[in-house]
Design an enzyme around this catalytic site. Structure first.
Site, mmCIF file in Angstrom:
data_model
loop_
_atom_site.group_PDB
_atom_site.id
_atom_site.type_symbol
_atom_site.label_atom_id
_atom_site.label_comp_id
_atom_site.label_asym_id
_atom_site.label_seq_id
_atom_site.Cartn_x
_atom_site.Cartn_y
_atom_site.Cartn_z
ATOM 1 N N LYS A 117 -4.904 -1.077 -16.025
ATOM 2 C CA LYS A 117 -3.911 -1.949 -15.530
ATOM 3 C C LYS A 117 -3.935 -2.119 -14.182
ATOM 4 C CE LYS A 117 0.976 -0.931 -14.425
ATOM 5 N NZ LYS A 117 0.846 -0.099 -13.330
ATOM 6 N N ASN A 118 -3.969 -1.228 -13.133
ATOM 7 C CA ASN A 118 -3.972 -1.448 -11.883
ATOM 8 C C ASN A 118 -5.114 -2.188 -11.202
ATOM 9 O OD1 ASN A 118 -1.299 -0.380 -11.885
ATOM 10 N ND2 ASN A 118 -2.022 1.780 -10.901
ATOM 11 N N ARG A 170 5.496 -4.831 -10.486
ATOM 12 C CA ARG A 170 5.372 -4.407 -9.023
ATOM 13 C C ARG A 170 4.280 -5.448 -8.625
ATOM 14 N NH1 ARG A 170 8.164 -2.820 -5.490
ATOM 15 N NH2 ARG A 170 7.126 -2.105 -3.652
ATOM 16 N N ASP A 211 7.961 0.030 -11.415
ATOM 17 C CA ASP A 211 8.512 1.248 -11.962
ATOM 18 C C ASP A 211 9.583 1.611 -10.993
ATOM 19 O OD1 ASP A 211 7.640 1.620 -14.295
ATOM 20 O OD2 ASP A 211 5.479 2.494 -13.752
ATOM 21 N N PRO A 271 8.962 0.398 -0.335
ATOM 22 C CA PRO A 271 9.083 -0.365 0.881
ATOM 23 C C PRO A 271 7.713 -1.219 0.996
ATOM 24 C CG PRO A 271 8.796 1.686 1.787
ATOM 25 C CD PRO A 271 9.060 1.784 0.322
ATOM 26 N N ASP A 323 6.618 -2.552 4.099
ATOM 27 C CA ASP A 323 6.566 -2.867 5.454
ATOM 28 C C ASP A 323 4.976 -3.079 5.899
ATOM 29 O OD1 ASP A 323 6.906 -0.143 4.758
ATOM 30 O OD2 ASP A 323 6.259 0.299 6.519
ATOM 31 N N GLN A 324 4.305 -2.427 5.139
ATOM 32 C CA GLN A 324 2.769 -2.256 5.489
ATOM 33 C C GLN A 324 2.089 -3.428 5.068
ATOM 34 O OE1 GLN A 324 1.597 0.356 7.542
ATOM 35 N NE2 GLN A 324 3.544 0.718 7.669
ATOM 36 N N ASP A 384 0.697 8.805 -10.869
ATOM 37 C CA ASP A 384 0.711 8.453 -12.114
ATOM 38 C C ASP A 384 0.344 9.254 -13.427
ATOM 39 O OD1 ASP A 384 1.565 5.939 -10.518
ATOM 40 O OD2 ASP A 384 -0.436 4.995 -11.304
ATOM 41 N N LEU A 430 3.795 11.236 -3.189
ATOM 42 C CA LEU A 430 3.942 9.818 -2.901
ATOM 43 C C LEU A 430 5.326 9.322 -3.207
ATOM 44 C CD1 LEU A 430 0.671 9.047 -4.451
ATOM 45 C CD2 LEU A 430 1.129 8.720 -1.984
HETATM 46 C C1 LIG Z 1 0.018 -1.819 -9.355
HETATM 47 C C2 LIG Z 1 -0.353 -0.740 -8.852
HETATM 48 O O1 LIG Z 1 -1.584 -0.536 -8.537
HETATM 49 N N1 LIG Z 1 0.680 0.179 -8.729
HETATM 50 C C3 LIG Z 1 -0.034 1.413 -8.134
HETATM 51 C C4 LIG Z 1 -0.015 1.699 -6.718
HETATM 52 O O2 LIG Z 1 1.451 1.123 -6.226
HETATM 53 P P1 LIG Z 1 1.975 0.708 -4.856
HETATM 54 O O3 LIG Z 1 0.850 -0.311 -4.456
HETATM 55 O O4 LIG Z 1 3.116 0.127 -4.839
HETATM 56 O O5 LIG Z 1 1.741 2.271 -4.150
HETATM 57 P P2 LIG Z 1 1.262 2.393 -2.458
HETATM 58 O O6 LIG Z 1 0.089 3.123 -2.734
HETATM 59 O O7 LIG Z 1 1.692 1.174 -1.781
HETATM 60 O O8 LIG Z 1 2.258 3.498 -2.132
HETATM 61 C C5 LIG Z 1 2.313 4.789 -1.548
HETATM 62 C C6 LIG Z 1 3.198 5.227 -0.826
HETATM 63 O O9 LIG Z 1 3.386 4.435 0.292
HETATM 64 C C7 LIG Z 1 4.619 4.038 0.417
HETATM 65 N N2 LIG Z 1 4.603 2.559 1.265
HETATM 66 C C8 LIG Z 1 3.856 1.780 0.450
HETATM 67 C C9 LIG Z 1 3.678 0.462 1.162
HETATM 68 C C10 LIG Z 1 4.413 0.092 2.490
HETATM 69 O O10 LIG Z 1 4.377 -0.952 2.834
HETATM 70 N N3 LIG Z 1 5.152 1.131 2.841
HETATM 71 C C11 LIG Z 1 5.276 2.327 2.220
HETATM 72 O O11 LIG Z 1 6.094 3.127 3.038
HETATM 73 C C12 LIG Z 1 5.336 3.998 -0.828
HETATM 74 O O12 LIG Z 1 6.671 4.148 -0.710
HETATM 75 C C13 LIG Z 1 4.586 5.408 -1.405
HETATM 76 O O13 LIG Z 1 5.308 6.285 -0.914
HETATM 77 O O14 LIG Z 1 -0.148 2.797 -5.975
HETATM 78 C C14 LIG Z 1 0.741 3.759 -6.249
HETATM 79 C C15 LIG Z 1 0.232 5.058 -5.641
HETATM 80 O O15 LIG Z 1 -0.892 5.600 -6.300
HETATM 81 C C16 LIG Z 1 0.715 4.126 -8.080
HETATM 82 O O16 LIG Z 1 1.681 4.939 -8.456
HETATM 83 C C17 LIG Z 1 1.002 2.637 -8.665
HETATM 84 O O17 LIG Z 1 0.752 3.010 -10.224
HETATM 85 C C1 LIG Z 2 3.977 3.068 -10.877
HETATM 86 C C2 LIG Z 2 3.123 2.387 -11.801
HETATM 87 O O1 LIG Z 2 3.021 1.124 -11.869
HETATM 88 P P1 LIG Z 2 3.723 -0.035 -10.929
HETATM 89 O O2 LIG Z 2 3.245 0.191 -9.553
HETATM 90 O O3 LIG Z 2 2.973 -1.346 -11.463
HETATM 91 O O4 LIG Z 2 5.190 -0.004 -11.084
HETATM 92 C C3 LIG Z 2 2.286 3.202 -12.698
HETATM 93 O O5 LIG Z 2 1.369 2.350 -13.555
HETATM 94 O O6 LIG Z 2 2.489 4.259 -12.964
#
Ligand SMILES: CC(=O)N[C@H]1[C@@H](OP(=O)(O)OP(=O)(O)OC[C@H]2O[C@@H](n3ccc(=O)[nH]c3=O)[C@H](O)[C@@H]2O)O[C@H](CO)[C@@H](O)[C@@H]1O
Ligand SMILES: C=C(OP(=O)(O)O)C(=O)O
Length: 427
Positions: free
Chosen positions: A22-23, A92, A116, A122, A124-125, A307, A329
């Site tokens: 999926k990801n 997402r 989810d 956020p 921001d990054q 996950d 996380l």
């Molecule tokens: C579509 C996809 O691939 N989804 C995955 C992706 O979500 P996603 O890409 O949203 O998750 P991130 O790796 O970005 O998030 C990791 C951590 O960084 C924080 N954060 C992230 C970005 C930002 O700009 N600022 C910030 O503070 C988030 O709140 C979190 O605590 O990685 C997550 C962590 O492995 C998985 O659970 C999700 O399944």
């Molecule tokens: C958090 C998940 O997905 P998404 O980032 O697409 O919400 C997930 O696949 O467990």
């Protein structure tokens, strides 16, 4: 909304083949709009997220056809257009259109994404990265406008404050056709990022270091697909079936697995005393082991995946003693707990630590899949419980588990799925 109806006290037995990740798929599809040619992806999972991305593509005049895992995308007639809010909010990864449209047109207007309900998420990054490439970013209501300067995006050095899968991918998508060199430091290392880089490099991109924490991108003028890209297997889907097989199986072979992608998960199962026969691209779980409690602490790849912290919970409930889960996380990723308690599970959460104790008398109940992994973990528990469990809001599971009903039936499980026309959130 759909609901799943599962009879309890059923053992999994037989074989299951894991689908494409999926990801990966949800990043590859937005990435396809960067190409000057039609793009063909193979092993694409048949999940709701993919269908919603196809709706978003169509709104930009990008036709796509999905047939037996093969997704053909034709971005050659792409047009700038407003994106459909419902589809954007349904997942997402719709935020990858920020990076992809910025790379393609030098500007993007995208609504805030959904995904989810696992606590604050956020971006921001992502925004820090776009700004470093010279873009101006403005938030207006629930939309983000991003625009490159008059000379287009320029390569830059970006040090992420934290490791983010989404930010790494989004900035990669924007930078791949920017002028000059971009260096991303403290980048995420997930296999899905390597898969995306492979796809882009095969189209002419110059990305080095994907899979390490420093990714270097030399901008190129154009991307052209010359072959079909096969999506990597879904390590989270694989881990889910492995956990269920260990908790409640009677001989299960999980096929199409890249075992290295599951190293931390496999190590944790082995620490619990689960016997695994690990082959080149499959894992056999005999089942019926005496299980020891463990502590699970999630971390970015190659750590234990967030996950998988919920899907492993049914197994932890079988261990003789007290286990703990600490999700570094997403400390608020706890939507499974109340539902599991209603089924008699001894699970609770306090100060960011989830405590899971051996629970023998589990009883089927009517529960709700608050999000994808919370939902699937209830399915695992339902199989171990007495009586029938009804899982409402099962669409959340279908966001990311392809043909799960067929796959479970193939593992000799009796399960039904029906469409529930009552309001969301009904029990
Ligand atoms: C579509 C996809 O691939 N989804 C995955 C992706 O979500 P996603 O890409 O949203 O998750 P991130 O790796 O970005 O998030 C990791 C951590 O960084 C924080 N954060 C992230 C970005 C930002 O700009 N600022 C910030 O503070 C988030 O709140 C979190 O605590 O990685 C997550 C962590 O492995 C998985 O659970 C999700 O399944
Ligand atoms: C958090 C998940 O997905 P998404 O980032 O697409 O919400 C997930 O696949 O467990």
């Amino acid at each position: 909304m759909k609901k799943m109806i599962v009879k309890g006290e059923q053992k999994l037995t037989g074989e299951v083949t894991v689908g494409g990740a999926k990801n990966s798929a949800v990043a590859l599809i937005p990435a396809a709009i960067l190409a000057e040619t039609p793009v063909k992806l193979d092993s694409v999972p048949d999940i709701l997220d993919v269908h919603n991305l196809m709706i978003i593509l169509r709104s930009m005049n990008v036709e796509s056809h999905f047939n037996h895992g093969v997704l053909e995308i034709d971005p050659t007639q792409i047009k700038k257009a407003p994106l459909p809010g419902d589809a954007i909010r349904s997942l997402r990864a719709s935020y990858y259109f920020m990076g992809a449209l910025l790379g393609k047109f030098g500007e993007a207007t995208v609504g805030f994404p959904g995904g989810d309900d696992i606590g604050p998420r956020p971006i921001d990054q992502h925004i820090k990265g776009f700004k470093a490439l010279g873009a101006v970013v403005e938030e207006e209501g629930n939309k983000v406008h991003i625009k490159a300067g008059s000379e287009g995006l320029k390569g830059a050095r970006i040090f992420f404050d934290l490791v983010s899968v989404g930010a790494t991918i989004n900035v990669l998508l924007a930078a791949v056709m920017a002028k000059g060199t971009t260096i991303m430091e403290n980048a995420a290392k997930e296999p899905e990022i390597v898969d995306l880089a492979t796809f882009l490099n095969n189209m002419g991109a110059k990305i080095r270091g994907a899979g390490t924490d420093v990714i270097r991108i030399e901008g190129v003028d154009s991307l052209k697909a010359t072959n079909t890209h096969t999506v990597i297997p879904d390590r989270i889907e694989a881990g889910t079936y492995l956990a269920f097989a260990a908790a409640n199986g009677n001989g299960v072979l999980v096929k199409n697995v890249i075992t290295e992608h599951l190293d931390p998960f496999i190590a944790k199962l082995q620490e619990m005393g689960v016997r695994l026969e690990i082959n080149e691209d499959s894992i056999y779980v005999p089942g019926g082991d005496l299980l020891a409690p463990v502590t699970v602490k999630t971390a970015p790849y190659p750590g234990f995946a967030t996950d998988l912290q919920q899907p492993i919970t049914p197994l932890l409930l079988k261990a003789k003693g007290t286990s703990q889960v600490i999700d570094t996380l997403y400390p608020g990723r706890v939507l499974h707990i109340k539902e599991m308690q209603s089924m008699g599970a001894n699970i609770s959460s306090k100060d960011g630590i989830i405590t899971i104790k051996n629970s023998e008398s589990l009883i089927g109940s009517e529960v709700s899949a608050g999000e994808i992994r919370a939902g699937v973990s209830l399915l695992g528990l339902a199989l171990m419980s007495k009586g029938t469990t009804v899982i409402n809001n099962a669409d959340n599971i279908l966001r990311g588990y392809e043909r799960i009903i067929d796959k479970l039936r193939g593992l000799s499980i009796k399960i039904e799925i029906i469409t529930d026309n009552r309001e969301d959130g009904d029990k």
